[in-house]
Scaffold this active site. Structure first.
Site, PDB file in Angstrom:
ATOM      1  N   THR A  70       0.918  -1.076   0.057  1.00  0.00           N
ATOM      2  CA  THR A  70      -0.050  -0.269   0.069  1.00  0.00           C
ATOM      3  C   THR A  70       0.449   1.521  -0.482  1.00  0.00           C
ATOM      4  O   THR A  70       1.886   0.716   0.415  1.00  0.00           O
ATOM      5  CB  THR A  70      -1.051  -0.089   1.481  1.00  0.00           C
ATOM      6  OG1 THR A  70      -0.293  -0.059   2.353  1.00  0.00           O
ATOM      7  CG2 THR A  70      -1.851  -1.181   0.905  1.00  0.00           C
ATOM      8  N   TYR A  71       0.200   2.286   0.058  1.00  0.00           N
ATOM      9  CA  TYR A  71       0.456   3.992  -0.195  1.00  0.00           C
ATOM     10  C   TYR A  71       1.736   4.256   1.214  1.00  0.00           C
ATOM     11  O   TYR A  71       1.943   3.930   2.379  1.00  0.00           O
ATOM     12  CB  TYR A  71      -0.082   5.031  -0.111  1.00  0.00           C
ATOM     13  CG  TYR A  71       0.486   6.514  -0.183  1.00  0.00           C
ATOM     14  CD1 TYR A  71       1.351   6.721  -1.462  1.00  0.00           C
ATOM     15  CD2 TYR A  71       0.886   6.486   1.049  1.00  0.00           C
ATOM     16  CE1 TYR A  71       1.345   8.101  -2.362  1.00  0.00           C
ATOM     17  CE2 TYR A  71       0.972   8.358   0.220  1.00  0.00           C
ATOM     18  CZ  TYR A  71       1.359   8.569  -0.754  1.00  0.00           C
ATOM     19  OH  TYR A  71       2.150   9.931  -0.388  1.00  0.00           O
ATOM     20  N   PRO A  72       3.414   4.231   0.048  1.00  0.00           N
ATOM     21  CA  PRO A  72       4.621   3.545   1.405  1.00  0.00           C
ATOM     22  C   PRO A  72       4.740   5.601   2.057  1.00  0.00           C
ATOM     23  O   PRO A  72       5.289   5.430   3.414  1.00  0.00           O
ATOM     24  CB  PRO A  72       5.740   3.557   0.475  1.00  0.00           C
ATOM     25  CG  PRO A  72       5.162   3.853  -0.919  1.00  0.00           C
ATOM     26  CD  PRO A  72       3.841   3.989  -0.989  1.00  0.00           C
TER      27      PRO A  72
END
Length: 179
Positions: A70-72
């Site tokens: 997922t979005y880091p």
């Protein structure tokens, strides 16, 4: 100082020690929290030798190109309570070396604990976790695979039970010195 240490070593050499105190304390270590970017960068440096910049670049590739995490760029270490299904799907998708830990985490159960699922502590984005897409057939670089596995292992670890152990402290006296 070095001189004091050498003097103590000389006094103790060839002498027998005697246990003068022993205490046992039960300790509990909780499972870790999920990754935010800063924690992931710190641990990737410690475990993989990555710089913060390399960790972010690798994570961005895992997110944008491979769709594996997922979005880091998040500062949250929590998930929303409605993500239990996604978490179970992600853990069930583990293959190869990760399959056993994913299955074990599922056996322990994806529980709605505040250490993992806490809507009040969410920011714009939730913690970094695997998406549930299988990495097995993707041609990842060694760095990408290592970082992906680190994130995947962390997701499984948060559902493992507490580590309970006895901490033992023993004081041994040799002459006038306690060790």
């Amino acid at each position: 100082s070095r001189e004091q240490a050498e003097a103590i070593a000389a006094r103790a050499k060839g002498q027998r020690g005697r246990v003068v105190q022993a205490t046992r304390e039960q300790k509990t270590e909780y499972p870790p929290l999920l990754y935010d970017l800063t924690t992931m960068q710190r641990e990737a440096n410690s475990q993989l030798g990555f710089t913060a910049k390399k960790t972010l670049a690798t994570a961005q590739k895992l997110y944008e190109t491979h769709k594996l995490i997922t979005y880091p760029r998040t500062d949250s270490r929590y998930l929303s309570h409605d993500m239990t299904g996604k978490v179970e799907k992600a853990l069930a998708s583990y293959r190869g070396d990760l399959q056993e830990i994913g299955q074990k985490a599922l056996e322990y159960g994806v529980r709605l604990t505040k250490r993992v699922f806490d809507d009040a502590k969410l920011t714009d984005h939730h913690a970094i976790i695997p998406t549930g897409r299988s990495a097995e057939r993707l041609s990842l670089t060694a760095d990408e695979r290592s970082l992906y596995e680190m994130v995947a292992r962390r997701l499984a670890a948060v559902f493992y039970p507490n580590h309970e152990y006895d901490a033992l402290r023993v004081v041994t006296r040799i002459g006038e010195d306690d060790f």
